[in-house]
Design a protein around this motif. Sequence first.
Motif, PDB file in Angstrom:
ATOM      1  N   LEU A  19       8.236 -11.347  66.574  1.00  0.00           N
ATOM      2  CA  LEU A  19       6.840 -11.750  66.611  1.00  0.00           C
ATOM      3  C   LEU A  19       6.094 -10.534  67.123  1.00  0.00           C
ATOM      4  O   LEU A  19       6.225 -10.167  68.291  1.00  0.00           O
ATOM      5  CB  LEU A  19       6.607 -12.959  67.520  1.00  0.00           C
ATOM      6  CG  LEU A  19       6.939 -14.319  66.931  1.00  0.00           C
ATOM      7  CD1 LEU A  19       6.745 -15.427  67.960  1.00  0.00           C
ATOM      8  CD2 LEU A  19       6.095 -14.618  65.698  1.00  0.00           C
ATOM      9  N   ILE A  20       5.371  -9.895  66.252  1.00  0.00           N
ATOM     10  CA  ILE A  20       4.679  -8.655  66.579  1.00  0.00           C
ATOM     11  C   ILE A  20       3.248  -9.005  66.987  1.00  0.00           C
ATOM     12  O   ILE A  20       2.559  -9.733  66.263  1.00  0.00           O
ATOM     13  CB  ILE A  20       4.651  -7.716  65.353  1.00  0.00           C
ATOM     14  CG1 ILE A  20       6.060  -7.539  64.797  1.00  0.00           C
ATOM     15  CG2 ILE A  20       4.010  -6.378  65.700  1.00  0.00           C
ATOM     16  CD1 ILE A  20       6.096  -7.096  63.356  1.00  0.00           C
ATOM     17  N   PRO A  21       2.777  -8.492  68.140  1.00  0.00           N
ATOM     18  CA  PRO A  21       1.400  -8.778  68.543  1.00  0.00           C
ATOM     19  C   PRO A  21       0.402  -7.927  67.757  1.00  0.00           C
ATOM     20  O   PRO A  21       0.608  -6.733  67.560  1.00  0.00           O
ATOM     21  CB  PRO A  21       1.386  -8.401  70.029  1.00  0.00           C
ATOM     22  CG  PRO A  21       2.474  -7.398  70.189  1.00  0.00           C
ATOM     23  CD  PRO A  21       3.506  -7.719  69.145  1.00  0.00           C
ATOM     24  N   LYS A  26      -6.319  -6.786  63.233  1.00  0.00           N
ATOM     25  CA  LYS A  26      -5.012  -6.888  62.556  1.00  0.00           C
ATOM     26  C   LYS A  26      -4.209  -5.593  62.687  1.00  0.00           C
ATOM     27  O   LYS A  26      -3.447  -5.219  61.812  1.00  0.00           O
ATOM     28  CB  LYS A  26      -5.161  -7.257  61.078  1.00  0.00           C
ATOM     29  CG  LYS A  26      -5.858  -8.569  60.814  1.00  0.00           C
ATOM     30  CD  LYS A  26      -4.999  -9.738  61.176  1.00  0.00           C
ATOM     31  CE  LYS A  26      -5.558 -11.052  60.707  1.00  0.00           C
ATOM     32  NZ  LYS A  26      -6.676 -11.557  61.457  1.00  0.00           N
ATOM     33  N   LYS A  27      -4.382  -4.912  63.809  1.00  0.00           N
ATOM     34  CA  LYS A  27      -3.625  -3.696  64.095  1.00  0.00           C
ATOM     35  C   LYS A  27      -2.484  -4.066  65.040  1.00  0.00           C
ATOM     36  O   LYS A  27      -2.695  -4.728  66.056  1.00  0.00           O
ATOM     37  CB  LYS A  27      -4.532  -2.652  64.755  1.00  0.00           C
ATOM     38  CG  LYS A  27      -3.823  -1.356  65.086  1.00  0.00           C
ATOM     39  CD  LYS A  27      -4.776  -0.375  65.754  1.00  0.00           C
ATOM     40  CE  LYS A  27      -4.107   0.932  66.065  1.00  0.00           C
ATOM     41  NZ  LYS A  27      -3.015   0.841  67.005  1.00  0.00           N
ATOM     42  N   SER A  28      -1.283  -3.637  64.679  1.00  0.00           N
ATOM     43  CA  SER A  28      -0.115  -3.902  65.512  1.00  0.00           C
ATOM     44  C   SER A  28      -0.288  -3.224  66.866  1.00  0.00           C
ATOM     45  O   SER A  28      -0.669  -2.057  66.945  1.00  0.00           O
ATOM     46  CB  SER A  28       1.145  -3.381  64.825  1.00  0.00           C
ATOM     47  OG  SER A  28       2.233  -3.455  65.703  1.00  0.00           O
ATOM     48  N   LEU A  29       0.008  -3.957  67.923  1.00  0.00           N
ATOM     49  CA  LEU A  29      -0.126  -3.415  69.279  1.00  0.00           C
ATOM     50  C   LEU A  29       1.163  -2.785  69.788  1.00  0.00           C
ATOM     51  O   LEU A  29       1.156  -2.123  70.815  1.00  0.00           O
ATOM     52  CB  LEU A  29      -0.585  -4.521  70.234  1.00  0.00           C
ATOM     53  CG  LEU A  29      -1.950  -5.116  69.903  1.00  0.00           C
ATOM     54  CD1 LEU A  29      -2.248  -6.306  70.798  1.00  0.00           C
ATOM     55  CD2 LEU A  29      -3.035  -4.053  70.024  1.00  0.00           C
ATOM     56  N   THR A  86      -4.266 -11.230  69.614  1.00  0.00           N
ATOM     57  CA  THR A  86      -4.951 -12.438  69.135  1.00  0.00           C
ATOM     58  C   THR A  86      -4.103 -13.198  68.124  1.00  0.00           C
ATOM     59  O   THR A  86      -4.370 -14.359  67.849  1.00  0.00           O
ATOM     60  CB  THR A  86      -6.305 -12.091  68.492  1.00  0.00           C
ATOM     61  OG1 THR A  86      -6.088 -11.192  67.407  1.00  0.00           O
ATOM     62  CG2 THR A  86      -7.252 -11.475  69.510  1.00  0.00           C
ATOM     63  N   GLN A  87      -3.105 -12.516  67.549  1.00  0.00           N
ATOM     64  CA  GLN A  87      -2.203 -13.142  66.583  1.00  0.00           C
ATOM     65  C   GLN A  87      -0.819 -12.524  66.727  1.00  0.00           C
ATOM     66  O   GLN A  87      -0.676 -11.376  67.140  1.00  0.00           O
ATOM     67  CB  GLN A  87      -2.675 -12.913  65.151  1.00  0.00           C
ATOM     68  CG  GLN A  87      -3.930 -13.658  64.796  1.00  0.00           C
ATOM     69  CD  GLN A  87      -4.290 -13.443  63.331  1.00  0.00           C
ATOM     70  OE1 GLN A  87      -4.238 -12.334  62.826  1.00  0.00           O
ATOM     71  NE2 GLN A  87      -4.673 -14.515  62.666  1.00  0.00           N
ATOM     72  N   TYR A  88       0.163 -13.295  66.339  1.00  0.00           N
ATOM     73  CA  TYR A  88       1.543 -12.820  66.301  1.00  0.00           C
ATOM     74  C   TYR A  88       2.081 -13.092  64.917  1.00  0.00           C
ATOM     75  O   TYR A  88       1.932 -14.198  64.395  1.00  0.00           O
ATOM     76  CB  TYR A  88       2.396 -13.533  67.358  1.00  0.00           C
ATOM     77  CG  TYR A  88       2.037 -13.103  68.757  1.00  0.00           C
ATOM     78  CD1 TYR A  88       2.756 -12.107  69.388  1.00  0.00           C
ATOM     79  CD2 TYR A  88       0.974 -13.679  69.428  1.00  0.00           C
ATOM     80  CE1 TYR A  88       2.430 -11.691  70.667  1.00  0.00           C
ATOM     81  CE2 TYR A  88       0.636 -13.275  70.707  1.00  0.00           C
ATOM     82  CZ  TYR A  88       1.365 -12.283  71.319  1.00  0.00           C
ATOM     83  OH  TYR A  88       1.035 -11.866  72.578  1.00  0.00           O
TER      84      TYR A  88
END
Length: 170
Positions: A19-21, A26-29, A86-88
Motif C-alpha cells: 500500500l503505497i502512500p 497523486k504523487k508517491s510519497l 491522502t490515498q493508498y
Amino acid sequence: NESDCIETITFTEMTVDSLIPFNEQKKSLMPVKYGYETQKYIDALVMNGVIGQLERKTGLIFQEVTPLMQILWLKNEQPAIFTEATQYMNVQSYIMYQLFDLYVTSPAAAGRTGFYNLTTQTWDAQALALSGLKEQMLPQVIDFQTHSFILMPEMCTYLGIDEDTIFHVN
C-alpha cells in the motif's frame, strides 16, 4: 486498415502486498519497500488479542510485510508522510489509475492488505480505526471479471491504441 485494429486486450490480475502512500497530487510519497521493523506491532497486537480478531475477519496470518503492519510502521515511524498521505494504492490500483483513471482494486488484492473483511466484503472498520485510515483513502473494491475498461484518451494516444479498445482483467 480497419482489420488491423485491436478490439480487446486482456491482462492478468496481479497482486503485490503493498500500500503505497500518495498525496493529493497523486504523487508517491515513498517507494514500495519491504523490511520495515514491524514485528513490534505484530507482537503488541498479539498481546492484546487484536491480531486474532483481525486474522479471523481478513483470513490472513499477519506478517511483517502485511500492508496493515506497514501502515502502522508508517504512522508511528514516519508521521509526516502518514499525515500527508491522502490515498493508498497497491501496484495494481496504481496501474488501473494510470490507464483508466479509476481508483479501484480487486477483492484478491484487497484481501492481501489486512484491511479487507472477507465476511462483509468491505474495508474492515477495526483495521481502519487501528491504522487511522479512512475508507475513502483506500481503493474501491470491484470484481474485475465483471467489468470492462476503456483507456483514458491521453493513454490511447501515448500507447497508439484505438480509443474503442476494450480491456479486461482476469
